[in-house]
Motif scaffolding. Structure first.
Motif, mmCIF file in Angstrom:
data_model
loop_
_atom_site.group_PDB
_atom_site.id
_atom_site.type_symbol
_atom_site.label_atom_id
_atom_site.label_comp_id
_atom_site.label_asym_id
_atom_site.label_seq_id
_atom_site.Cartn_x
_atom_site.Cartn_y
_atom_site.Cartn_z
ATOM 1 N N LEU A 113 -24.304 -43.769 57.058
ATOM 2 C CA LEU A 113 -25.268 -43.078 56.346
ATOM 3 C C LEU A 113 -26.601 -42.829 57.018
ATOM 4 O O LEU A 113 -27.273 -41.617 57.064
ATOM 5 C CB LEU A 113 -25.653 -43.747 55.106
ATOM 6 C CG LEU A 113 -26.986 -43.348 54.101
ATOM 7 C CD1 LEU A 113 -26.696 -42.195 53.570
ATOM 8 C CD2 LEU A 113 -27.134 -44.332 53.223
ATOM 9 N N VAL A 114 -27.076 -43.807 58.079
ATOM 10 C CA VAL A 114 -28.151 -43.570 59.050
ATOM 11 C C VAL A 114 -27.954 -42.514 59.859
ATOM 12 O O VAL A 114 -28.857 -41.536 60.026
ATOM 13 C CB VAL A 114 -28.278 -44.999 59.800
ATOM 14 C CG1 VAL A 114 -29.293 -44.515 60.874
ATOM 15 C CG2 VAL A 114 -28.669 -45.896 58.877
ATOM 16 N N ALA A 115 -26.735 -42.278 60.405
ATOM 17 C CA ALA A 115 -26.284 -41.028 61.241
ATOM 18 C C ALA A 115 -26.639 -39.955 60.675
ATOM 19 O O ALA A 115 -27.296 -38.730 60.965
ATOM 20 C CB ALA A 115 -25.068 -41.375 61.711
ATOM 21 N N ALA A 116 -26.061 -39.930 59.232
ATOM 22 C CA ALA A 116 -26.158 -38.407 58.655
ATOM 23 C C ALA A 116 -27.606 -38.244 58.294
ATOM 24 O O ALA A 116 -27.805 -36.839 58.218
ATOM 25 C CB ALA A 116 -25.220 -38.605 57.340
ATOM 26 N N ARG A 117 -28.268 -39.107 57.952
ATOM 27 C CA ARG A 117 -29.703 -38.874 57.465
ATOM 28 C C ARG A 117 -30.569 -38.642 58.807
ATOM 29 O O ARG A 117 -31.326 -37.654 58.784
ATOM 30 C CB ARG A 117 -30.225 -40.292 57.087
ATOM 31 C CG ARG A 117 -30.091 -40.484 55.657
ATOM 32 C CD ARG A 117 -30.789 -39.594 54.609
ATOM 33 N NE ARG A 117 -32.060 -40.179 54.439
ATOM 34 C CZ ARG A 117 -33.067 -39.685 53.844
ATOM 35 N NH1 ARG A 117 -32.519 -38.383 53.118
ATOM 36 N NH2 ARG A 117 -34.114 -40.020 53.618
ATOM 37 N N VAL A 118 -30.093 -38.998 60.063
ATOM 38 C CA VAL A 118 -30.860 -38.355 61.124
ATOM 39 C C VAL A 118 -30.446 -36.893 61.353
ATOM 40 O O VAL A 118 -31.268 -36.081 61.632
ATOM 41 C CB VAL A 118 -30.462 -39.238 62.576
ATOM 42 C CG1 VAL A 118 -30.807 -38.704 63.551
ATOM 43 C CG2 VAL A 118 -31.052 -40.560 62.252
#
Length: 475
Positions: A113-118
């Motif tokens: 989720l963090v990677a997709a938010r970036v």
């Protein structure tokens, strides 16, 4: 009989592209998406944490990863629009934003989720600068003033509506998707936006395209990263040594950035942020005013989301709806903004700061005397007055900043303004949010909330005082 010069047919100059009503609606839809997504996760964070089994530091990265990537790449996004065409970047950025939103909604774990938010923040940075640049390049006169007013209204309303919508979607839990809906809802909106943009948004670009400033882009990214990363992650990580070293590097990276930009300008190259652009009085003073306004705004939204859910015990829906009076007042008052500006000029910002401060004072009184029974009724007076004040500030500030920027530099100007605002929004969550969360264990949530409101009130006072230095009329 020879043809005289005066009798020869004159080839007309191509008329500049015009942004019609459907095209304006489409670019404003594109402007709303990134701003809604910055705030929509605030009320969803507790649910995300429980579902993915993750801690507070990773949850902060869900917010910070988006904000940092977004802020770092905005100026570059504006330059690429000037270079390759703003409509093309708008379409590409919107399509990529939809894919990143889908990845967020399908994320199997917290780090995915963090990677997709970036990625979502990076794609938003390609899309958003094209909105203001297209308005600046494809409108003029009263049509531009109206379009800028609507942009400001859309931006302010989106930031409040994001939190309300997030609460509604999390509580609805359609098909058992819970928090995932706050991201998946973007996909059909993006599909609609792509269809409309392909038909209604004119292509504009700079008549003298300027190459990308590689060293300037890297140094700006470094400066923003070394500032925002430790502020957003420092408290949850216990303020380790790297956070202090990073903050100490910020003035060095900023100084290096401006030195490289000035050197490029003197050498005849095109810097990422042209010093001549920053020499514009209205742009410079408007950017300075956007900083305290945006820091206070995002800090307020974050703190209220936490206080209403964890302190007042409201669910996501009631916590979101408690801010509805602010959103309604913002929308209604922003419609009258262009007429008020035409009559009173930039003093409208001063009046807005007074109303904004009065609204915050009323909210603080409600928290002081009604805690923990906060809700729509208790917050209605303060929220409505504060929303009206914000509506008289933010849209007008956008017009002030871009009023003297030539259409050929529209992408750069909008990128600089959007970067300033986005960095300030991230700073607001990092600073005011960190202050609130740090004080809560020691003095209680109510008093921590009152302290955070006082900090925002100081920012509003500063904005009001700075507004007195603006030229009375807006070009």
């Amino acid at each position: 009989m020879t043809e005289t010069a005066t009798s020869r047919p004159v080839r007309p100059h191509p008329s500049p592209p015009e942004l019609g009503g459907p095209g304006l609606f489409t670019v404003l839809l594109g402007a709303a998406l990134p701003l809604v997504d910055f705030f929509i996760v605030n009320v969803a964070l507790p649910t995300i944490g429980r579902d993915l089994g993750t801690g507070e530091s990773v949850l902060e990265l869900v917010v910070a990863g988006y904000g940092v990537a977004y802020a770092v790449l905005l100026v570059l996004g504006g330059r690429l629009g000037d270079l390759f065409g703003r409509r093309r970047l708008f379409l590409g950025g919107m399509a990529a934003f939809g894919l990143a939103s889908l990845a967020c909604g399908l994320a199997p774990n917290a780090w995915s989720l963090v990677a997709a938010r970036v990625a979502q923040g990076a794609t938003a940075a390609a899309m958003l600068p094209q909105v203001l640049a297209t308005i600046q390049a494809a409108t003029s006169g009263q049509r531009r003033a109206k379009a800028m007013g609507l942009y400001g209204a859309t931006a302010g309303l989106s930031m409040v509506a994001g939190q309300i919508l997030g609460g509604l979607l999390v509580a609805a839990d359609l098909w058992g998707n819970g928090w995932r809906l706050v991201f998946l809802v973007n996909v059909p909106v993006v599909l609609l936006g792509l269809v409309l943009a392909a038909r209604t948004v004119p292509e504009t670009r700079s008549q003298a395209p300027e190459p990308v400033d590689g060293p300037g882009t890297v140094l700006l990214a470094v400066a923003l990263l070394v500032l925002l990363a430790p502020l957003t992650e420092g408290r949850a990580a216990g303020w380790p040594l790297w956070t202090w070293l990073s903050l100490a590097a910020f003035p060095l990276a900023t100084g290096a950035f401006f030195a490289v930009e000035r050197r490029a300008d003197r050498a005849g190259r095109t810097p990422l942020v042209p010093p001549r652009l920053l020499a514009l009085l209205t742009l410079r003073r408007g950017l300075v005013m956007i900083l305290p306004f945006s820091i206070g705004f995002s800090g307020f939204m974050f703190v209220m989301a936490v206080a209403l859910q964890q302190g007042a015990g409201l669910g996501p829906v009631r916590a979101g709806l408690a801010l509805a009076p602010l959103a309604v007042a913002f929308f209604l008052v922003s419609l009258a903004g262009p007429r008020l500006v035409a009559r009173h000029g930039t003093r409208v910002i001063t009046a807005g700061a007074v109303l904004h401060g009065a609204g915050l004072a009323l909210i603080a009184l409600a928290a002081r005397w009604s805690w923990p029974d906060l809700g729509v009724v208790a917050l209605l007076p303060g929220g409505a007055v504060a929303g009206a004040g914000q509506a008289l500030q933010l849209p007008v500030l956008y017009r002030v900043v871009l009023s003297e920027v030539p259409p050929a530099r529209a992408g750069v100007g909008s990128g600089v303004m959007s970067t300033t605002q986005q960095a300030a929004l991230a700073l607001g969550v990092a600073t005011v949010g960190t202050l609130f969360l740090s004080l809560t264990p020691h003095i209680g949530m109510r008093d921590a909330l009152l302290t955070a409101l006082c900090v925002q009130l100081a920012g509003v006072v500063l904005t009001g005082l700075l507004s007195l230095r603006l030229p009375r009329a807006i070009g």
